[in-house]
Design a protein around this motif. Structure first.
Motif, short mmCIF file in Angstrom:
data_model
loop_
_atom_site.label_atom_id
_atom_site.label_comp_id
_atom_site.label_asym_id
_atom_site.label_seq_id
_atom_site.Cartn_x
_atom_site.Cartn_y
_atom_site.Cartn_z
N LYS A 16 11.62 -19.96 27.84
CA LYS A 16 12.86 -20.42 27.07
C LYS A 16 13.44 -19.15 26.27
CE LYS A 16 15.33 -22.42 23.80
NZ LYS A 16 15.49 -22.46 22.45
N SER A 18 16.09 -18.41 23.52
CA SER A 18 17.23 -19.14 22.53
C SER A 18 18.42 -18.21 22.41
CB SER A 18 16.50 -18.83 21.07
OG SER A 18 16.34 -17.74 20.61
N GLY A 19 19.50 -18.85 22.07
CA GLY A 19 20.89 -17.88 21.66
C GLY A 19 20.44 -16.69 21.08
N GLU A 20 19.55 -16.93 20.00
CA GLU A 20 19.24 -15.68 19.12
C GLU A 20 18.79 -14.45 19.99
OE1 GLU A 20 16.03 -16.39 16.89
OE2 GLU A 20 17.05 -16.59 14.84
N GLY A 58 19.28 -21.17 25.50
CA GLY A 58 20.06 -21.86 24.23
C GLY A 58 21.45 -21.52 24.08
N TRP A 63 27.43 -21.35 19.59
CA TRP A 63 27.74 -22.58 19.13
C TRP A 63 26.60 -23.51 18.79
CZ3 TRP A 63 32.01 -24.52 16.26
CH2 TRP A 63 32.11 -25.78 16.09
N SER A 78 30.73 -32.19 19.69
CA SER A 78 30.22 -31.00 19.26
C SER A 78 29.05 -30.27 20.18
CB SER A 78 29.95 -31.03 17.58
OG SER A 78 29.65 -29.78 17.08
N GLY A 82 28.03 -27.20 22.51
CA GLY A 82 27.03 -26.18 22.50
C GLY A 82 26.32 -26.34 23.84
N MET A 83 26.26 -27.21 24.70
CA MET A 83 26.17 -27.21 26.07
C MET A 83 26.84 -26.16 26.90
SD MET A 83 24.76 -30.97 26.99
CE MET A 83 25.51 -32.09 25.73
N ILE A 86 25.63 -22.61 26.16
CA ILE A 86 24.52 -22.46 27.12
C ILE A 86 25.02 -21.81 28.31
CG2 ILE A 86 22.51 -23.62 28.13
CD1 ILE A 86 22.33 -25.38 25.77
N GLY A 141 22.15 -31.99 29.54
CA GLY A 141 23.37 -32.60 29.84
C GLY A 141 23.82 -33.81 28.92
N PRO A 143 24.22 -35.12 24.77
CA PRO A 143 24.16 -34.86 23.40
C PRO A 143 23.13 -35.47 22.80
CG PRO A 143 25.67 -36.66 23.94
CD PRO A 143 25.10 -36.04 25.03
N PHE A 145 20.49 -33.62 22.03
CA PHE A 145 19.08 -32.91 22.34
C PHE A 145 19.47 -31.33 22.13
CE2 PHE A 145 18.53 -36.64 24.83
CZ PHE A 145 17.41 -37.02 24.73
N ASP A 148 15.22 -26.60 23.19
CA ASP A 148 13.71 -26.87 23.33
C ASP A 148 13.54 -27.98 24.35
OD1 ASP A 148 13.40 -24.77 21.85
OD2 ASP A 148 12.52 -25.49 20.06
N1 UDP Z 1 22.67 -29.18 23.07
C1 UDP Z 1 22.88 -30.68 23.72
N2 UDP Z 1 21.94 -31.18 24.65
C2 UDP Z 1 20.91 -30.28 25.11
C3 UDP Z 1 20.84 -29.08 24.95
C4 UDP Z 1 21.75 -28.60 23.94
O1 UDP Z 1 23.64 -31.37 23.10
O2 UDP Z 1 20.15 -30.82 26.01
C5 UDP Z 1 23.55 -28.79 22.49
C6 UDP Z 1 23.38 -28.87 20.96
O3 UDP Z 1 24.56 -29.01 20.33
C7 UDP Z 1 22.67 -27.41 20.36
C8 UDP Z 1 23.58 -26.41 21.34
O4 UDP Z 1 23.76 -27.16 22.65
O5 UDP Z 1 22.91 -27.23 19.31
C9 UDP Z 1 22.80 -25.15 21.82
O6 UDP Z 1 21.56 -25.35 22.15
P1 UDP Z 1 20.32 -25.05 20.93
O7 UDP Z 1 20.68 -25.18 19.47
O8 UDP Z 1 19.12 -25.77 21.25
O9 UDP Z 1 20.33 -23.42 21.33
P2 UDP Z 1 19.14 -22.51 20.63
O10 UDP Z 1 18.61 -22.71 19.35
O11 UDP Z 1 18.13 -22.20 21.68
O12 UDP Z 1 20.05 -21.04 20.68
#
Ligand code: UDP
Length: 244
Positions: A16, A18-20, A58, A63, A78, A82-83, A86, A141, A143, A145, A148
């Protein structure tokens, strides 16, 4: 089985990112230097070990659903943004791999056939068996979630042997409390799922930990950018924190 390569501690890995991790030192968007290192580490692991990699990404570098919701947006709308964030990361990751000649497939949980395959579990497994790296895009797919949740879900679906959660930003595992806020926080090498939940050690979504527990999926939290960490983990070294 590939006889020339070493057998890793875990054969099928769900990593996994992350966006970070994508934002690297830039703190936002996509840092080419970070992606260079991440892809190089994964390629090195593939060269050494008889290992299969699936990756969930992520989108927080672009976003997060909660950000929009806090500003008054509809949460689900919103979250879909985020999706899509990704998906951008997934395409960037694919590009960095393919420029180095590594075969990858992006599978998206939201259909967008012009740029990615749709998520089909059995096809994902087939790609892995053929040595391709599968990148799961668009989260679950759904919202409400997170990525992770996606990582734990997909890991169990594809029968991964471990979920490796790579962190970025100097935190190299799970601590007794937030090490960025509390200088007395100490790192823990091994935890049970219940300890993570009961002690509220927020290093992964509780639902993701619960899902891992119910399906006996070990989770390792480690510093993705630490030199040699991925190889060390596959070699069986104790790096980061293992939850099992
Ligand atoms: N997201 C969602 N459903 C999912 C996975 C992600 O709605 O199954 C959206 C949610 O808004 C999330 C954004 O996608 O804030 C980005 O994912 P995440 O914050 O988990 O990313 P990371 O923290 O790993 O960068």
């Amino acid at each position: 089985m590939n006889a020339e390569k070493k057998q890793p501690r875990w054969k099928r890995v769900l990593l996994k990112l992350s966006g970070e991790a994508f934002a690297g030192d830039l703190g936002h968007g996509i840092d080419a230097k970070a992606l260079e290192q991440i892809t190089a580490d994964i390629m090195q692991a593939q060269e050494m070990f008889d290992v299969e990699f699936a990756i969930t990404v992520g989108g927080g570098n672009f976003w997060r659903g909660m950000t929009g919701a806090a500003g008054g947006m509809d949460r689900a709308q919103s979250d879909y943004m985020g999706m899509l964030a990704i998906v951008m990361n997934a395409l960037a990751l694919q590009d960095f791999f393919e420029q180095k000649g590594v075969y990858t497939r992006v599978q998206s949980a939201i259909r967008m056939p012009q740029i990615a395959e749709e998520y089909i579990r059995r096809r994902a497994i087939r790609h892995l068996e053929k040595g391709r790296i599968v990148i799961f895009a668009a989260g679950t797919g759904d919202p409400y979630f997170t990525s992770d949740n996606t990582a734990a879900l997909r890991a169990v679906e594809i029968q991964a042997d471990v979920l490796l959660k790579g962190t970025h930003g100097g935190v190299d595992g799970i601590y007794t409390s937030d090490p960025n806020k509390n200088p007395d926080a100490t790192k823990i090498d091994k935890l049970t799922y219940l300890e993570v939940i009961n002690k509220d050690l927020r290093v992964m979504d509780t639902t993701a930990i619960t899902h891992s527990k119910e399906n006996d999926l070990p989770v390792v939290v480690f510093d993705l950018m630490g030199e040699g960490n991925l190889i060390g983990l596959l070699n069986g070294e104790s790096i980061g924190t293992i939850v099992e």
